[in-house]
Design a protein around this motif. Structure first.
Motif, PDB file in Angstrom:
ATOM      1  N   MET A 163       0.831  -1.193   0.000  1.00 17.28           N
ATOM      2  CA  MET A 163       0.000   0.000   0.000  1.00 17.28           C
ATOM      3  C   MET A 163       0.870   1.249   0.000  1.00 17.28           C
ATOM      4  N   GLY A 164       0.555   2.164  -0.885  1.00 15.09           N
ATOM      5  CA  GLY A 164       1.127   3.494  -0.835  1.00 15.09           C
ATOM      6  C   GLY A 164       0.089   4.438  -0.254  1.00 15.09           C
ATOM      7  N   VAL A 165       0.505   5.300   0.653  1.00 11.93           N
ATOM      8  CA  VAL A 165      -0.429   6.174   1.357  1.00 11.93           C
ATOM      9  C   VAL A 165       0.012   7.623   1.231  1.00 11.93           C
ATOM     10  N   ILE A 166      -0.927   8.475   0.809  1.00  7.23           N
ATOM     11  CA  ILE A 166      -0.716   9.923   0.871  1.00  7.23           C
ATOM     12  C   ILE A 166      -1.722  10.473   1.881  1.00  7.23           C
ATOM     13  N   LEU A 167      -1.285  11.401   2.685  1.00  9.78           N
ATOM     14  CA  LEU A 167      -2.069  11.800   3.850  1.00  9.78           C
ATOM     15  C   LEU A 167      -3.215  12.749   3.533  1.00  9.78           C
ATOM     16  N   ALA A 168      -3.202  13.393   2.386  1.00  5.51           N
ATOM     17  CA  ALA A 168      -4.275  14.352   2.072  1.00  5.51           C
ATOM     18  C   ALA A 168      -4.710  14.178   0.624  1.00  5.51           C
ATOM     19  N   ALA A 169      -5.889  13.601   0.418  1.00  5.07           N
ATOM     20  CA  ALA A 169      -6.475  13.463  -0.917  1.00  5.07           C
ATOM     21  C   ALA A 169      -7.702  14.369  -0.992  1.00  5.07           C
ATOM     22  N   THR A 170      -8.901  13.853  -0.694  1.00  4.02           N
ATOM     23  CA  THR A 170     -10.052  14.759  -0.631  1.00  4.02           C
ATOM     24  C   THR A 170      -9.865  15.791   0.479  1.00  4.02           C
ATOM     25  N   ASP A 171      -9.053  15.451   1.463  1.00  2.00           N
ATOM     26  CA  ASP A 171      -8.742  16.423   2.511  1.00  2.00           C
ATOM     27  C   ASP A 171      -8.111  17.680   1.911  1.00  2.00           C
ATOM     28  N   ALA A 172      -7.238  17.492   0.908  1.00  2.00           N
ATOM     29  CA  ALA A 172      -6.617  18.642   0.245  1.00  2.00           C
ATOM     30  C   ALA A 172      -7.647  19.420  -0.567  1.00  2.00           C
ATOM     31  N   LEU A 173      -8.530  18.712  -1.272  1.00  2.00           N
ATOM     32  CA  LEU A 173      -9.550  19.389  -2.059  1.00  2.00           C
ATOM     33  C   LEU A 173     -10.521  20.148  -1.157  1.00  2.00           C
ATOM     34  N   ALA A 193     -11.291  24.087  -1.140  1.00  2.99           N
ATOM     35  CA  ALA A 193     -12.659  24.567  -1.296  1.00  2.99           C
ATOM     36  C   ALA A 193     -13.006  25.563  -0.196  1.00  2.99           C
ATOM     37  N   GLY A 194     -12.609  25.250   1.043  1.00  6.60           N
ATOM     38  CA  GLY A 194     -12.852  26.185   2.136  1.00  6.60           C
ATOM     39  C   GLY A 194     -12.092  27.480   1.962  1.00  6.60           C
ATOM     40  N   LEU A 195     -10.894  27.387   1.407  1.00  6.61           N
ATOM     41  CA  LEU A 195     -10.063  28.571   1.203  1.00  6.61           C
ATOM     42  C   LEU A 195     -10.717  29.547   0.231  1.00  6.61           C
ATOM     43  N   VAL A 196     -11.377  29.005  -0.806  1.00  6.37           N
ATOM     44  CA  VAL A 196     -11.982  29.862  -1.830  1.00  6.37           C
ATOM     45  C   VAL A 196     -13.483  30.014  -1.637  1.00  6.37           C
ATOM     46  N   GLY A 197     -13.999  29.557  -0.498  1.00  5.56           N
ATOM     47  CA  GLY A 197     -15.407  29.755  -0.189  1.00  5.56           C
ATOM     48  C   GLY A 197     -16.349  28.943  -1.054  1.00  5.56           C
ATOM     49  N   SER A 198     -15.966  27.722  -1.356  1.00  4.52           N
ATOM     50  CA  SER A 198     -16.800  26.865  -2.178  1.00  4.52           C
ATOM     51  C   SER A 198     -16.895  25.492  -1.526  1.00  4.52           C
ATOM     52  N   ASP A 199     -17.321  24.501  -2.284  1.00  2.97           N
ATOM     53  CA  ASP A 199     -17.320  23.131  -1.805  1.00  2.97           C
ATOM     54  C   ASP A 199     -16.726  22.249  -2.892  1.00  2.97           C
ATOM     55  N   ALA A 200     -16.299  21.064  -2.512  1.00  3.81           N
ATOM     56  CA  ALA A 200     -15.563  20.205  -3.433  1.00  3.81           C
ATOM     57  C   ALA A 200     -16.394  19.836  -4.656  1.00  3.81           C
ATOM     58  N   ALA A 201     -17.676  19.502  -4.458  1.00  6.13           N
ATOM     59  CA  ALA A 201     -18.514  19.089  -5.584  1.00  6.13           C
ATOM     60  C   ALA A 201     -18.670  20.209  -6.600  1.00  6.13           C
ATOM     61  N   SER A 202     -18.829  21.435  -6.134  1.00  5.83           N
ATOM     62  CA  SER A 202     -18.968  22.571  -7.058  1.00  5.83           C
ATOM     63  C   SER A 202     -17.684  22.783  -7.846  1.00  5.83           C
ATOM     64  N   LEU A 203     -16.554  22.674  -7.166  1.00  5.16           N
ATOM     65  CA  LEU A 203     -15.278  22.892  -7.852  1.00  5.16           C
ATOM     66  C   LEU A 203     -15.042  21.852  -8.938  1.00  5.16           C
ATOM     67  N   THR A 253     -10.714  28.061 -10.618  1.00  2.00           N
ATOM     68  CA  THR A 253     -10.765  26.785 -11.321  1.00  2.00           C
ATOM     69  C   THR A 253      -9.365  26.231 -11.564  1.00  2.00           C
ATOM     70  N   ALA A 254      -8.447  27.094 -11.964  1.00  2.00           N
ATOM     71  CA  ALA A 254      -7.072  26.640 -12.180  1.00  2.00           C
ATOM     72  C   ALA A 254      -6.470  26.117 -10.888  1.00  2.00           C
ATOM     73  N   GLY A 255      -6.812  26.743  -9.771  1.00  5.46           N
ATOM     74  CA  GLY A 255      -6.328  26.254  -8.484  1.00  5.46           C
ATOM     75  C   GLY A 255      -6.890  24.885  -8.151  1.00  5.46           C
ATOM     76  N   ALA A 256      -8.175  24.687  -8.452  1.00  2.00           N
ATOM     77  CA  ALA A 256      -8.791  23.380  -8.202  1.00  2.00           C
ATOM     78  C   ALA A 256      -8.135  22.300  -9.057  1.00  2.00           C
ATOM     79  N   VAL A 257      -7.867  22.613 -10.319  1.00  2.43           N
ATOM     80  CA  VAL A 257      -7.190  21.670 -11.206  1.00  2.43           C
ATOM     81  C   VAL A 257      -5.809  21.328 -10.643  1.00  2.43           C
ATOM     82  N   ALA A 258      -5.098  22.341 -10.158  1.00  2.93           N
ATOM     83  CA  ALA A 258      -3.759  22.105  -9.603  1.00  2.93           C
ATOM     84  C   ALA A 258      -3.822  21.180  -8.386  1.00  2.93           C
ATOM     85  N   VAL A 259      -4.866  21.337  -7.554  1.00  6.59           N
ATOM     86  CA  VAL A 259      -5.007  20.470  -6.382  1.00  6.59           C
ATOM     87  C   VAL A 259      -5.251  19.028  -6.819  1.00  6.59           C
TER      88      VAL A 259
END
Length: 479
Positions: A288-298, A302-312, A357-363
């Motif tokens: 198993m390979g594990v990264i600590l922040a997946a949807t957590d990063a998204l 989303a909170g940083l830009v005042g949105s939610d993950a599904a909208s982004l 949007t570009a920020g969301a793509v980068a994440v």
């Protein structure tokens, strides 16, 4: 019928399936995480019991439980639940993503015995360094420790009165001889502990105890309901999605990101920072390979830009070539392949044209590149990938799956709508324990679609991954 209980980080889920493995009912209860200091992540075990009670109450209200034969357990791994001789909790549980014990982890890992016996690096998130931190920083608590339990096994103690764990979860403590599937007396002694401090061990598909009568009566279950060993969250999810044979793998896009591959042999390679653990089924292992922040990063973005993950993610349209903006998702350190608790995330390559949007793509791309790191690490150990299935909340984003398929240059399969995660896998393990059935009940679910790599973009993603690795090296020099 069979029940699966999955103790997650943000909530506990209860799932009821029938003899044909069809979902009959489900219920859930939320949980919160306390972060009293930088790098700390804690929960009160009392909250787990309250959540389990609420979820089981909800399940009993939704369906009759009078035909239930077994309960299986799944849960977040690595948590240090410390009990005294009376069974009382000594302090809040330090969770899997608590990295305060990075110095203790490094000290343990410096002794070759730990990697030789456990088959893994001693990561800061694992249980042994957390207990060492308690010994050095809260000695009065350490002296009172009579039993160390993992989170789901504390639920088991409440359900059955038995202190028992199973192989897949125990492998994440650093105290298990992963090849022999038994506690290591030498490693325990190195932590000033013994087998007396540990729960007994069973396989995930074996019986660990029976449900206490007072709880059976409360929820309308018959007498003699067995509780299966169960599995750590990822091993149980693998059973749920049918990843139990060599060549089969899944990617989980949840709070953390996991690339999980089943194996029929024990083949550790600690230097890659790949996790080599026992599977929840006898005589099987997984890497198993594990990264600590997946949807957590998204969700963070989303909170940083005042949105939610599904909208982004809903705004993104067709997959595009990676842009200049790049995100490294190390919000709380990283495991595979870096083993770096101190590294932190970053945005680079920002320009005037970088919008929300570009920020969301980068994440999304940053998490994808981190997954590619894990894929490369697993492949370097000889792990084969013949089938890759996507699960977890992030798998609802077709854009994200296209990015992953393109980066790995392999198709990603998506199961039909339904819950095939930890709770479902735990229910399957309950079925095995109650009936004596084997791995044949852990079939792969019907696949609803296959997300293919975008061949015109595979080289662009490969080039971007190279830049990502270079950016990590530069960032590491600043950490």
């Amino acid at each position: 019928m069979y029940i699966g209980l999955d103790l997650g980080t943000s909530g506990l889920k209860a799932l009821l399936i029938d003899e044909d493995q069809k979902v009959v009912a489900e219920a859930a209860a939320p949980l919160t995480v306390s972060r009293p200091a930088a790098g700390w992540s804690e929960q009160s075990p009392a909250d787990w019991l309250a959540a389990a009670s609420a979820a089981m109450d909800g399940l009993a209200a939704a369906a009759s439980l009078g035909q239930v034969k077994g309960i299986g357990l799944s849960g977040q791994m690595h948590g240090a639940t410390l009990l005294d001789a009376s069974g009382d909790v000594l302090r809040p549980c330090m969770l899997w993503n608590d990295t305060r014990s990075y110095k203790q982890a490094a000290a343990l890992d410096a002794a070759p015995l730990w990697r030789e016996v456990s088959g893994n690096i001693v990561f800061p998130g694992f249980t042994a360094p957390k207990v060492m931190w308690v010994q050095q920083n809260e000695p009065a608590v350490f002296e009172k420790i009579a039993k160390v339990l993992l989170p789901k096994d504390y639920l088991r103690l409440w359900l059955t009165g038995e202190a028992v764990s199973e192989m897949s979860d125990a492998a994440g403590t650093s105290w298990l001889d992963t090849g022999k599937r038994d506690w290591s007396d030498a490693l325990l002694a190195s932590s000033d502990l013994s087998r007396d401090h540990m729960p007994s061990l069973v396989e995930g598909s074996e019986i660990s105890g029976k449900l206490r009568k007072e709880l059976a009566d409360r929820w309308g279950l018959p007498d003699g309901v067995v509780v299966a060993g169960g599995g750590g969250d990822n091993a149980a999810s693998a059973v749920g999605v049918g990843v139990v044979n060599a060549g089969e793998a899944f990617i989980s896009l949840g709070t953390s990101g996991v690339l999980f591959a089943a194996s029929d042999a024990y083949q550790p390679d600690p230097e890659t920072a790949v996790h080599t653990f026992c599977h929840a089924l006898p005589d099987t292992w997984h890497q198993m390979g594990v990264i600590l922040a997946a949807t957590d990063a998204l969700n963070w973005y989303a909170g940083l830009v005042g949105s939610d993950a599904a909208s982004l993610t809903g705004e993104l349209g067709e997959l595009r070539a990676p842009g200049r903006a790049m995100f490294l998702p190390y919000l709380g350190g990283e495991r595979t392949p870096h083993n770096d608790a101190q590294i932190r995330g970053s945005f680079t390559g920002l320009e005037h044209a970088t919008d929300r949007t570009a920020g969301a793509v980068a994440v999304l791309e940053g998490v994808t590149h981190a997954i590619r790191d894990s894929y490369d690490a697993l492949a370097s150990t000889g792990t084969k990938f013949e089938r890759l299935i996507a699960v977890g909340g992030g798998s609802r984003s077709v854009y994200w799956l296209q990015a992953i398929a393109t980066s790995l240059d392999m198709p990603v399969q998506v199961p039909v709508a339904g819950d095939f995660g930890g709770a479902f896998g735990a229910a399957r393990l309950a079925l095995m324990a109650a009936t004596g059935a084997g791995a044949e009940v852990a079939s792969i679910p019907e696949i609803s679609k296959v997300v293919e790599p975008v061949k015109d973009l595979t080289q662009s993603f490969a080039d971007a991954h190279g830049r990502y690795r270079e950016t990590y090296q530069a960032l590491r020099g600043l950490s």
